[in-house]
Design an enzyme around this catalytic site. Structure first.
Site, mmCIF file in Angstrom:
data_model
loop_
_atom_site.group_PDB
_atom_site.id
_atom_site.type_symbol
_atom_site.label_atom_id
_atom_site.label_comp_id
_atom_site.label_asym_id
_atom_site.label_seq_id
_atom_site.Cartn_x
_atom_site.Cartn_y
_atom_site.Cartn_z
ATOM 1 N N TYR A 92 -92.482 -80.404 67.095
ATOM 2 C CA TYR A 92 -91.808 -79.561 68.088
ATOM 3 C C TYR A 92 -92.195 -80.022 69.492
ATOM 4 C CZ TYR A 92 -89.326 -75.329 69.586
ATOM 5 O OH TYR A 92 -88.415 -74.456 70.124
ATOM 6 N N GLN A 95 -88.030 -83.224 71.679
ATOM 7 C CA GLN A 95 -86.840 -83.296 70.812
ATOM 8 C C GLN A 95 -86.786 -82.131 69.830
ATOM 9 O OE1 GLN A 95 -84.120 -85.089 70.992
ATOM 10 N NE2 GLN A 95 -84.901 -86.144 72.800
ATOM 11 N N GLY A 96 -87.917 -81.801 69.240
ATOM 12 C CA GLY A 96 -87.902 -80.678 68.288
ATOM 13 C C GLY A 96 -87.428 -79.410 68.978
ATOM 14 N N GLY A 98 -85.510 -79.137 71.823
ATOM 15 C CA GLY A 98 -84.085 -79.189 72.177
ATOM 16 C C GLY A 98 -83.183 -79.151 70.963
ATOM 17 N N GLN A 99 -83.476 -80.025 69.997
ATOM 18 C CA GLN A 99 -82.597 -80.113 68.829
ATOM 19 C C GLN A 99 -82.653 -78.841 67.974
ATOM 20 O OE1 GLN A 99 -82.669 -83.796 66.567
ATOM 21 N NE2 GLN A 99 -83.386 -84.972 68.329
ATOM 22 N N GLY A 100 -83.876 -78.303 67.833
ATOM 23 C CA GLY A 100 -84.015 -77.115 66.987
ATOM 24 C C GLY A 100 -83.301 -75.907 67.559
ATOM 25 N N GLN A 157 -95.909 -89.627 62.772
ATOM 26 C CA GLN A 157 -95.089 -89.876 61.581
ATOM 27 C C GLN A 157 -95.838 -90.816 60.633
ATOM 28 O OE1 GLN A 157 -91.042 -91.086 62.574
ATOM 29 N NE2 GLN A 157 -90.945 -89.578 64.234
ATOM 30 N N HIS A 178 -85.441 -91.795 65.913
ATOM 31 C CA HIS A 178 -85.862 -93.105 66.415
ATOM 32 C C HIS A 178 -86.031 -94.012 65.191
ATOM 33 C CE1 HIS A 178 -87.252 -95.771 69.448
ATOM 34 N NE2 HIS A 178 -88.534 -95.502 69.454
ATOM 35 N N ASP A 262 -84.152 -98.962 72.606
ATOM 36 C CA ASP A 262 -84.833 -97.782 73.165
ATOM 37 C C ASP A 262 -86.204 -98.143 73.725
ATOM 38 O OD1 ASP A 262 -86.660 -95.139 72.622
ATOM 39 O OD2 ASP A 262 -84.613 -94.664 73.202
HETATM 40 N N1 NDP Z 1 -88.901 -87.492 73.972
HETATM 41 C C1 NDP Z 1 -87.635 -87.744 73.916
HETATM 42 O O1 NDP Z 1 -86.874 -87.290 74.724
HETATM 43 C C2 NDP Z 1 -87.075 -88.601 72.821
HETATM 44 C C3 NDP Z 1 -87.804 -88.773 71.647
HETATM 45 N N2 NDP Z 1 -87.209 -89.403 70.622
HETATM 46 C C4 NDP Z 1 -87.908 -89.519 69.334
HETATM 47 O O2 NDP Z 1 -88.040 -88.194 68.801
HETATM 48 C C5 NDP Z 1 -89.254 -88.107 68.066
HETATM 49 C C6 NDP Z 1 -90.101 -86.974 68.642
HETATM 50 O O3 NDP Z 1 -90.405 -87.281 69.961
HETATM 51 P P1 NDP Z 1 -90.874 -86.117 70.977
HETATM 52 O O4 NDP Z 1 -90.020 -84.923 70.773
HETATM 53 O O5 NDP Z 1 -90.943 -86.732 72.327
HETATM 54 O O6 NDP Z 1 -92.318 -85.696 70.442
HETATM 55 P P2 NDP Z 1 -93.735 -86.305 70.885
HETATM 56 O O7 NDP Z 1 -93.703 -87.781 70.779
HETATM 57 O O8 NDP Z 1 -94.145 -85.676 72.167
HETATM 58 O O9 NDP Z 1 -94.628 -85.694 69.669
HETATM 59 C C7 NDP Z 1 -95.058 -84.384 69.786
HETATM 60 C C8 NDP Z 1 -95.040 -83.705 68.418
HETATM 61 O O10 NDP Z 1 -95.796 -84.459 67.475
HETATM 62 C C9 NDP Z 1 -96.812 -83.598 66.907
HETATM 63 N N3 NDP Z 1 -98.018 -84.354 66.568
HETATM 64 C C10 NDP Z 1 -98.648 -85.261 67.340
HETATM 65 N N4 NDP Z 1 -99.690 -85.767 66.666
HETATM 66 C C11 NDP Z 1 -99.728 -85.147 65.450
HETATM 67 C C12 NDP Z 1 -100.558 -85.240 64.308
HETATM 68 N N5 NDP Z 1 -101.570 -86.109 64.287
HETATM 69 N N6 NDP Z 1 -100.298 -84.464 63.240
HETATM 70 C C13 NDP Z 1 -99.248 -83.597 63.251
HETATM 71 N N7 NDP Z 1 -98.410 -83.455 64.314
HETATM 72 C C14 NDP Z 1 -98.650 -84.230 65.389
HETATM 73 C C15 NDP Z 1 -97.110 -82.607 68.012
HETATM 74 O O11 NDP Z 1 -97.675 -81.441 67.416
HETATM 75 P P3 NDP Z 1 -98.957 -80.721 68.140
HETATM 76 O O12 NDP Z 1 -98.377 -79.907 69.238
HETATM 77 O O13 NDP Z 1 -99.546 -79.904 67.032
HETATM 78 O O14 NDP Z 1 -99.851 -81.843 68.652
HETATM 79 C C16 NDP Z 1 -95.699 -82.351 68.549
HETATM 80 O O15 NDP Z 1 -95.023 -81.407 67.750
HETATM 81 C C17 NDP Z 1 -89.914 -89.482 68.169
HETATM 82 O O16 NDP Z 1 -89.514 -90.265 67.065
HETATM 83 C C18 NDP Z 1 -89.309 -90.039 69.447
HETATM 84 O O17 NDP Z 1 -89.326 -91.441 69.497
HETATM 85 C C19 NDP Z 1 -85.920 -89.844 70.683
HETATM 86 C C20 NDP Z 1 -85.199 -89.704 71.859
HETATM 87 C C21 NDP Z 1 -85.766 -89.156 73.016
HETATM 88 C C1 X2X Z 2 -86.071 -89.850 76.492
HETATM 89 C C2 X2X Z 2 -85.881 -91.082 75.742
HETATM 90 O O1 X2X Z 2 -84.773 -91.473 75.393
HETATM 91 C C3 X2X Z 2 -87.021 -91.958 75.520
HETATM 92 C C4 X2X Z 2 -87.426 -92.425 76.902
HETATM 93 O O2 X2X Z 2 -86.586 -93.042 74.728
HETATM 94 C C5 X2X Z 2 -88.187 -91.322 74.830
HETATM 95 O O3 X2X Z 2 -88.604 -90.266 75.283
HETATM 96 O O4 X2X Z 2 -88.667 -91.932 73.842
HETATM 97 MG MG MG Z 3 -84.620 -93.112 74.421
HETATM 98 MG MG MG Z 4 -87.851 -93.641 73.228
#
Ligand code: NDP
Ligand code: X2X
Ligand code: MG
Ligand code: MG
Length: 404
Positions: A92, A95-96, A98-100, A157, A178, A262
């Site tokens: 969460y 992305q979690g 926004g998407q959720g 992951q 991703h 990306d």
């Molecule tokens: N950020 C973005 O805008 C974009 C992200 N993505 C992809 O979406 C996916 C999620 O990215 P994003 O939303 O940014 O999340 P983050 O990369 O910020 O990850 C945060 C989440 O991971 C959990 N987490 C971190 N470490 C652990 C662990 N060791 N065990 C269990 N849970 C853990 C955190 O939980 P806790 O709070 O408990 O630490 C939190 O829920 C990724 O694959 C990313 O590449 C794709 C497009 C854009």
């Molecule tokens: C927001 C986005 O698309 C990124 C920069 O690829 C990411 O957060 O991983």
């Molecule tokens: Mg991106």
């Molecule tokens: Mg990225």
């Protein structure tokens, strides 16, 4: 026709287009009506399109690509299509969140799975997810889900895959945002089971923007890909989920193309590259005796508040045409110097993404138990750089922040 008249005509056409563009959302209307009245300075026209049901074939500068869109999946269709599914959002972060929330708002069955009592658990409760009802520890959420949406950090992951994998059973769908975990499997050790659909929907923007654009009734551009199609419905499911999580227009890609583009994009133009260019120009101006305010206004404030939004709305040529002829001449003349210098860096970056070095670096750093604290320290250092301290003061004068 003299240059002055053509410029005046251009600006008139731009103003017309500008207002018409703002009023007209329909791409086909714009490409028909405006193309006839444009002049050479007007913003590039939208790609002509041939709409077929559920998908458009569009011409992107001579290359035809398919584009799907949210209008083909009205809420009632979404709810009906996924009526027997439970979306289990694992993780969460941006992305979690926004998407959720978007999928929940559209009436789908959604549960969230994160570490109990962690930062995400607390945020999820704030966002209305209910422990024991729609909010669970990771493995319990997966057991309740039919579509397992792995939105943990990419490093997490990898770390959690041994616990998660046994729950990804036949008939479930495995979803990512991703291609990282699957493509760099030599490092992540993530091999999806052979008897499930494996898909991705990658919003081209922050999860925060995924949410705000959805709430504005629009949607973010996203790409989708199918890695494994056991049911024969993986693509349709991916497109439906793209709409469910808040996408507006949806483009097809592959897991490999998505992750490489990306990782390059976020290290290049989107984040690392722009940070480097801002710092370089600010430092040169300051070393040559310009004040912090002048250096910041000329480097960041004018870019983000005036010029870059014009690029986003109407294209780069529109922005150039909206600036002085003095600026236009210099900008065009110096473009190649920056192009050559940056292509060297970007090709080096691309090599390091493709050979897995960037994935290795990211996994090593983001797997640290104290990764959040480490980032807090690094981001604090950035925040305290002179450029951003000067920026705080410049921003504070803006009407929306004006404390003075
Ligand atoms: N950020 C973005 O805008 C974009 C992200 N993505 C992809 O979406 C996916 C999620 O990215 P994003 O939303 O940014 O999340 P983050 O990369 O910020 O990850 C945060 C989440 O991971 C959990 N987490 C971190 N470490 C652990 C662990 N060791 N065990 C269990 N849970 C853990 C955190 O939980 P806790 O709070 O408990 O630490 C939190 O829920 C990724 O694959 C990313 O590449 C794709 C497009 C854009
Ligand atoms: C927001 C986005 O698309 C990124 C920069 O690829 C990411 O957060 O991983
Ligand atoms: Mg991106
Ligand atoms: Mg990225």
């Amino acid at each position: 026709m003299s240059f002055r008249n053509s410029s005046r005509m251009a600006m008139k056409a731009l103003r017309t287009i500008g207002s018409r563009r703002l009023a007209t959302r329909n791409i086909s209307v714009m490409s028909r009506n405006v193309a006839a009245s444009t002049t050479r300075f007007a913003p590039r026209m939208t790609a002509p399109m041939v709409q077929t049901r559920g998908m458009r074939v569009m011409d992107f500068a001579g290359t035809k690509e398919n584009v799907w869109e949210r209008n083909d999946w009205p809420r009632e269709k979404l709810v009906d299509y996924f009526k027997n599914d439970t979306l289990a959002i694992i993780g969460y972060g941006s992305q979690g969140h926004g998407q959720g929330l978007n999928a929940r708002d559209q009436g789908l069955n959604v549960v969230v799975g994160v570490r109990k009592d962690g930062a995400s658990w607390k945020q999820a409760i704030e966002d209305g997810w209910v422990p024991g009802k729609t909010l669970f520890p990771v493995e319990e959420a997966i057991s309740k889900g039919t579509i397992i949406m792995n939105l943990l950090s990419d490093a997490a992951q990898t770390e959690t895959w041994p616990q998660i994998a046994p729950h990804i059973t036949k008939g479930k769908t495995l979803y990512f945002s991703h291609g990282f975990s699957v493509i760099f499997k030599d490092q992540t050790k993530i091999q999806p089971p052979k008897d499930v659909d494996v898909i991705l929907v990658a919003p081209k923007g922050s999860g925060r923007t995924v949410r705000t654009l959805f709430k504005e009734g629009r949607g973010i551009n996203s790409s989708f890909a199918v890695y494994q199609d056991v049911t024969g419905k993986a693509q349709e499911k991916a497109i439906g989920l793209a709409v469910a999580v808040g996408s507006g227009f949806i483009y097809q890609t592959t897991f490999k193309k998505e992750v490489v583009s990306d990782l390059v994009g976020e290290r290049g133009c989107l984040m690392g590259g722009i940070n480097g260019l801002f710092l370089a120009q600010y430092q040169v101006l300051r070393e040559r005796g310009h004040s912090p305010a002048e250096a910041f206004n000329e480097t960041v404030e004018e870019a983000t508040q005036s010029l870059y939004p014009l690029i986003g709305k109407y294209g780069l040529d529109y922005m150039f045409a909206a600036c002085s002829t003095t600026a236009r001449r210099g900008a065009i003349d110096w473009t190649n110097r920056f192009l050559e210098a940056n292509k060297k860096v970007l090709n080096d970056l691309y090599d390091n993404v493709e050979n897995g070095n960037e994935a290795k670096r990211s996994l090593a750093y983001n797997s640290a138990p104290n990764y959040r604290e480490l980032y807090d320290k690094e981001l604090e250092e950035i925040r305290n750089l002179e450029i951003w301290k000067a920026g705080e003061t410049v921003r504070s004068l803006r009407p929306e922040f004006n404390k003075h």
